[in-house]
Motif scaffolding. Structure first.
Motif, PDB file in Angstrom:
ATOM      1  N   VAL A   1      -6.275  -7.487   2.230  1.00 55.48           N
ATOM      2  CA  VAL A   1      -5.038  -7.250   1.484  1.00 55.48           C
ATOM      3  C   VAL A   1      -4.920  -5.745   1.285  1.00 55.48           C
ATOM      4  O   VAL A   1      -5.926  -5.075   1.037  1.00 55.48           O
ATOM      5  N   VAL A   2      -3.714  -5.204   1.441  1.00 59.95           N
ATOM      6  CA  VAL A   2      -3.512  -3.817   1.018  1.00 59.95           C
ATOM      7  C   VAL A   2      -2.368  -3.747   0.013  1.00 59.95           C
ATOM      8  O   VAL A   2      -1.418  -4.525   0.073  1.00 59.95           O
ATOM      9  N   LEU A   3      -2.544  -2.837  -0.918  1.00 57.13           N
ATOM     10  CA  LEU A   3      -1.512  -2.545  -1.912  1.00 57.13           C
ATOM     11  C   LEU A   3      -1.040  -1.128  -1.630  1.00 57.13           C
ATOM     12  O   LEU A   3      -1.839  -0.186  -1.698  1.00 57.13           O
ATOM     13  N   VAL A   4       0.223  -0.990  -1.286  1.00 58.02           N
ATOM     14  CA  VAL A   4       0.759   0.335  -0.968  1.00 58.02           C
ATOM     15  C   VAL A   4       1.840   0.686  -1.983  1.00 58.02           C
ATOM     16  O   VAL A   4       2.771  -0.097  -2.215  1.00 58.02           O
ATOM     17  N   LYS A   5       1.680   1.831  -2.579  1.00 58.27           N
ATOM     18  CA  LYS A   5       2.646   2.286  -3.573  1.00 58.27           C
ATOM     19  C   LYS A   5       3.251   3.594  -3.076  1.00 58.27           C
ATOM     20  O   LYS A   5       2.540   4.445  -2.534  1.00 58.27           O
ATOM     21  N   ASN A   6       4.560   3.756  -3.208  1.00 61.54           N
ATOM     22  CA  ASN A   6       5.222   5.010  -2.829  1.00 61.54           C
ATOM     23  C   ASN A   6       4.915   5.439  -1.394  1.00 61.54           C
ATOM     24  O   ASN A   6       4.544   6.595  -1.154  1.00 61.54           O
ATOM     25  N   ALA A   7       5.059   4.530  -0.463  1.00 61.00           N
ATOM     26  CA  ALA A   7       4.804   4.870   0.941  1.00 61.00           C
ATOM     27  C   ALA A   7       5.642   6.073   1.369  1.00 61.00           C
ATOM     28  O   ALA A   7       6.854   6.094   1.150  1.00 61.00           O
ATOM     29  N   TYR A   8       4.996   7.061   1.966  1.00 62.62           N
ATOM     30  CA  TYR A   8       5.652   8.277   2.456  1.00 62.62           C
ATOM     31  C   TYR A   8       6.414   9.026   1.353  1.00 62.62           C
ATOM     32  O   TYR A   8       7.386   9.734   1.629  1.00 62.62           O
ATOM     33  N   ARG A   9       5.985   8.815   0.115  1.00 63.33           N
ATOM     34  CA  ARG A   9       6.624   9.538  -0.995  1.00 63.33           C
ATOM     35  C   ARG A   9       5.549  10.250  -1.802  1.00 63.33           C
ATOM     36  O   ARG A   9       4.377   9.903  -1.721  1.00 63.33           O
TER      37      ARG A   9
ATOM     38  N   GLU B   1      -9.834 -12.083  -2.644  1.00 62.56           N
ATOM     39  CA  GLU B   1     -10.732 -12.372  -3.756  1.00 62.56           C
ATOM     40  C   GLU B   1     -10.738 -11.264  -4.808  1.00 62.56           C
ATOM     41  O   GLU B   1     -10.728 -11.532  -6.005  1.00 62.56           O
ATOM     42  N   GLU B   2     -10.728 -10.026  -4.330  1.00 65.10           N
ATOM     43  CA  GLU B   2     -10.971  -8.891  -5.246  1.00 65.10           C
ATOM     44  C   GLU B   2      -9.688  -8.255  -5.786  1.00 65.10           C
ATOM     45  O   GLU B   2      -9.750  -7.467  -6.739  1.00 65.10           O
ATOM     46  N   MET B   3      -8.593  -8.568  -5.153  1.00 64.87           N
ATOM     47  CA  MET B   3      -7.283  -7.964  -5.444  1.00 64.87           C
ATOM     48  C   MET B   3      -7.024  -7.765  -6.945  1.00 64.87           C
ATOM     49  O   MET B   3      -6.892  -8.722  -7.697  1.00 64.87           O
ATOM     50  N   PRO B   4      -6.957  -6.506  -7.388  1.00 64.20           N
ATOM     51  CA  PRO B   4      -6.811  -6.239  -8.820  1.00 64.20           C
ATOM     52  C   PRO B   4      -5.351  -6.219  -9.237  1.00 64.20           C
ATOM     53  O   PRO B   4      -4.622  -5.310  -8.885  1.00 64.20           O
ATOM     54  N   ASP B   5      -4.922  -7.215  -9.990  1.00 64.25           N
ATOM     55  CA  ASP B   5      -3.469  -7.290 -10.247  1.00 64.25           C
ATOM     56  C   ASP B   5      -2.955  -6.179 -11.150  1.00 64.25           C
ATOM     57  O   ASP B   5      -1.768  -5.908 -11.183  1.00 64.25           O
ATOM     58  N   ARG B   6      -3.863  -5.494 -11.835  1.00 61.77           N
ATOM     59  CA  ARG B   6      -3.405  -4.398 -12.694  1.00 61.77           C
ATOM     60  C   ARG B   6      -2.896  -3.205 -11.907  1.00 61.77           C
ATOM     61  O   ARG B   6      -2.177  -2.371 -12.421  1.00 61.77           O
ATOM     62  N   GLU B   7      -3.339  -3.101 -10.666  1.00 54.39           N
ATOM     63  CA  GLU B   7      -2.897  -1.974  -9.833  1.00 54.39           C
ATOM     64  C   GLU B   7      -1.516  -2.218  -9.246  1.00 54.39           C
ATOM     65  O   GLU B   7      -0.984  -1.387  -8.536  1.00 54.39           O
ATOM     66  N   ILE B   8      -0.974  -3.394  -9.492  1.00 53.86           N
ATOM     67  CA  ILE B   8       0.275  -3.792  -8.845  1.00 53.86           C
ATOM     68  C   ILE B   8       1.446  -3.625  -9.803  1.00 53.86           C
ATOM     69  O   ILE B   8       1.389  -4.108 -10.935  1.00 53.86           O
ATOM     70  N   ASP B   9       2.497  -2.939  -9.340  1.00 54.18           N
ATOM     71  CA  ASP B   9       3.701  -2.827 -10.170  1.00 54.18           C
ATOM     72  C   ASP B   9       4.933  -2.989  -9.288  1.00 54.18           C
ATOM     73  O   ASP B   9       4.829  -3.392  -8.132  1.00 54.18           O
ATOM     74  N   MET B  10       6.102  -2.702  -9.844  1.00 58.37           N
ATOM     75  CA  MET B  10       7.339  -2.964  -9.107  1.00 58.37           C
ATOM     76  C   MET B  10       7.518  -2.054  -7.891  1.00 58.37           C
ATOM     77  O   MET B  10       8.330  -2.340  -7.021  1.00 58.37           O
ATOM     78  N   LEU B  11       6.757  -0.980  -7.821  1.00 61.45           N
ATOM     79  CA  LEU B  11       6.868  -0.076  -6.671  1.00 61.45           C
ATOM     80  C   LEU B  11       5.827  -0.368  -5.595  1.00 61.45           C
ATOM     81  O   LEU B  11       5.726   0.338  -4.603  1.00 61.45           O
ATOM     82  N   THR B  12       5.027  -1.411  -5.813  1.00 63.29           N
ATOM     83  CA  THR B  12       3.962  -1.743  -4.873  1.00 63.29           C
ATOM     84  C   THR B  12       4.452  -2.767  -3.858  1.00 63.29           C
ATOM     85  O   THR B  12       5.150  -3.710  -4.206  1.00 63.29           O
ATOM     86  N   THR B  13       4.079  -2.569  -2.599  1.00 64.31           N
ATOM     87  CA  THR B  13       4.251  -3.620  -1.605  1.00 64.31           C
ATOM     88  C   THR B  13       2.860  -4.190  -1.335  1.00 64.31           C
ATOM     89  O   THR B  13       1.905  -3.441  -1.140  1.00 64.31           O
ATOM     90  N   VAL B  14       2.759  -5.507  -1.361  1.00 63.23           N
ATOM     91  CA  VAL B  14       1.476  -6.175  -1.133  1.00 63.23           C
ATOM     92  C   VAL B  14       1.507  -6.791   0.261  1.00 63.23           C
ATOM     93  O   VAL B  14       2.409  -7.563   0.579  1.00 63.23           O
ATOM     94  N   LEU B  15       0.542  -6.439   1.098  1.00 67.03           N
ATOM     95  CA  LEU B  15       0.450  -7.043   2.437  1.00 67.03           C
ATOM     96  C   LEU B  15      -0.812  -7.909   2.477  1.00 67.03           C
ATOM     97  O   LEU B  15      -1.921  -7.407   2.266  1.00 67.03           O
ATOM     98  N   ILE B  16      -0.631  -9.196   2.737  1.00 65.99           N
ATOM     99  CA  ILE B  16      -1.744 -10.144   2.811  1.00 65.99           C
ATOM    100  C   ILE B  16      -1.920 -10.554   4.268  1.00 65.99           C
ATOM    101  O   ILE B  16      -0.963 -10.993   4.915  1.00 65.99           O
TER     102      ILE B  16
END
Lengths: 279, 279
Positions: free
Chosen positions: B200-208, B219-234
Motif C-alpha cells: 500500500v502507498v499513501l501519497v500526499k501532495n503529489a508533485y506539490r 496490515e501496517e497501514m497507519p490511518d492517522r497519516e491519511i487525510d483528505m489530500l491523501t491518495t491511497v493505492l492498494i
C-alpha cells in the motif's frame, strides 16, 4: 566495488497521452528532448519525431515490448539517458511495469543506477471520456480483455465484480483479429446487472487522425465496430446521455437546486456539518 | 427564435493535473490563456496565475462547486469564453460532471450554445502511481470514500467488489476531519481478500510542495497519516515492492525470459498464434 558498478545512465518512461502532441505534458516533452536514446513502438516514436534532434532512435514493432525494455536497461547501464515512450499513461498497461519487471529479473539495485523516472501521461480512458462528456465522474475501473498474459478466468472475475459493483467501466483491448467472442460475453455479463439502456460509447483513435465516436447502449452495442484500437466505456446505473454527452452524475442534483440561476450561499443548502465535495 | 438565443460563449473545463504546471498539457494551457474568465477553487486558480493576463478571475472556496458551475454557465450564456479549472482530470470526481449536471437542470440545448469542451488532465491516481513505480499496470479501479453525495452502502458495495475482484485500488477522499472510521472499515474489508503483506502507498501532495510518500502494507497501514489530500493505492494479489518501487506485474515473467540480456527474436518466445501486448 560498488563505485565500479555505478552508472550515470537514466531511464525515463514517458506517457505520451492519446497521441496528439497538444496533450503531452511539458515534463514528458523535456524528458524526450533531453534524452540520448529514444526507444518505442514505431508509431509512437513517429508521434514525437518533431521533438528529436540528434537522439539515437530505436523504433520497434508492436510485438517487441520485452526487447524494448531490455534494450533500454542495457543502454542505461552503459551510461546513456534513455527515454522509453509509451502511449497513454505509461503505467497503465504500458511500458512502465515491464521495465520494472525486466530490471527486477536482471537484479537491478537502485544504488548502482541507472536512475528510473516515470512521467505520467493522459490515460486512454480519460482521453476518451473527455471527448464524450463526463462518464468517469464516479467510481470507475479499467479492465483489459487481452488474455495473452492474463487468464480469461481472472478477467471474467473482474468483469463480474465491475458489473456487480456498479462501476463505470473502461475496457481496454476489447477485441482483436484473433480474439473475437470475449466482448460479447462481457456485454452479456453486464446485462445481468444493468439496464439494456445503459449508455455505452466506443471511441477509436481519440485525438488522432481517424477518430470515431459511437454512442450506443448495452443492448445495441455493435461488436463489429470494436477492434484493438477501441476503448469501450460502459456507464453505471445512473449514467445518462444528455444532448449527446455521456454523463455520470455524482449526485449534486439530489442535494442542491442546480436549476437556480445561482446559489447565493451554498453553505445554507448543506445538511451535514461541514465538509464539501471533494472534502 | 433560435437565432435570438444563440451564444458565442464557451465553457472549457480544464484538468490541471497534479498541480505542478510541468504536468499540464499544452491544450490545457492554451484553453486557459485564451479564456476571458477563469473560474475555480482559489488554490487551483493560484496554480495557473502565471498563465493569466487580463482574464477576469473568479476564485471560490472549496465548498462552492455548485456556485462555480452555475456562474460558468451564466457567463458563457452571456457570450464569454470561460475556463473552469479543476485539479487532476476534470472528469474524475472533478468539475466536468457538475457543469453538465447544472446545464442539464437549466435546460441547455447544444444548438443554442454555449459550446462545451472538456480538456483531460493527469488524474491524481496516475500522478501518484508514477511517483512510486507502476502499481496501476493491471486492472484497477478508483473509489471515493466521500459519503456526502454517495450513500455509504453504495461505497461499501464497491469496495467489496474491488477487493473481491482483485483490482488494484485507488482511494480518493479516504478520510476527513468529519469522516474518520471509513478507511479502517475499508482496510478490514480488503484484508478478507488479500494478504496482510499487500503493498500500500499513501501519497500526499503529489508533485506539490509538501509531497510525502509512505510505503506500507495492508496490515501496517497507519490511518492517522491519511487525510483528505491523501491518495491511497492498494495493490492486487501480485503487486510487490521492488527496491522501494511498487510494481504490479502484468505477467511477462510467466511468458518471457526477462533475465536474458536481450531477446533476439521475441516472436520465437511466443506460444500463441499472432497477437502481442497490447494486441
Amino acid at each position: 566495488m560498488k563505485q565500479h558498478q555505478q552508472t550515470e545512465g537514466e531511464i525515463r518512461i514517458v506517457g505520451l497521452g492519446p497521441g496528439d502532441p497538444d496533450f503531452m505534458t511539458f515534463r514528458g516533452i523535456e524528458a524526450i528532448r533531453q534524452s540520448q536514446v529514444v526507444i518505442g513502438y514505431r508509431g509512437y516514436v513517429e508521434q514525437v519525431r518533431h521533438l528529436l534532434s540528434d537522439q539515437q532512435v530505436i523504433a520497434k514493432s508492436l510485438t517487441e515490448e520485452v526487447d524494448r525494455a531490455q534494450t533500454a536497461f542495457r543502454m542505461a547501464r552503459e551510461g546513456k539517458r534513455v527515454a522509453v515512450v509509451s502511449s497513454g499513461d505509461a503505467g497503465v498497461y504500458g511500458m512502465a511495469g515491464l521495465v520494472f519487471e525486466v530490471m527486477s529479473e536482471q537484479g537491478w539495485r537502485e544504488e548502482d543506477g541507472p536512475e528510473v523516472t516515470v512521467v505520467p501521461g493522459i490515460a486512454a480512458a480519460h482521453a476518451c471520456a473527455s471527448l464524450v462528456g463526463a462518464p468517469l465522474m464516479h467510481d470507475s475501473c479499467s479492465i483489459s480483455l487481452s488474455d495473452l498474459l492474463t487468464p480469461w478466468d481472472v478477467i471474467r472475475k473482474r468483469v463480474e465484480a465491475a458489473a456487480g459493483g456498479d462501476f463505470v467501466t473502461a475496457l481496454y483491448n476489447p477485441r482483436s483479429q484473433r480474439r473475437k467472442w470475449q466482448i460479447e460475453e462481457v456485454r452479456r455479463m453486464f446485462l445481468r446487472y444493468r439496464s439494456p439502456q445503459t449508455p455505452v460509447v466506443l471511441v477509436k483513435n481519440a485525438y488522432r487522425p481517424g477518430q470515431t465516436i459511437l454512442r450506443t447502449t448495452l443492448e445495441e452495442m455493435p461488436d463489429r465496430e470494436i477492434d484493438m484500437l477501441t476503448t469501450v466505456l460502459i456507464g453505471n446505473s445512473r449514467t445518462e446521455f444528455f444532448q449527446g454527452w455521456m454523463v455520470t452524475p455524482r449526485g449534486y442534483r439530489d442535494r442542491y437546486d442546480l436549476g437556480a440561476e445561482e446559489v447565493a450561499n451554498p453553505e445554507m443548502k448543506r445538511t451535514g456539518p461541514g465538509g464539501s465535495v471533494p472534502e
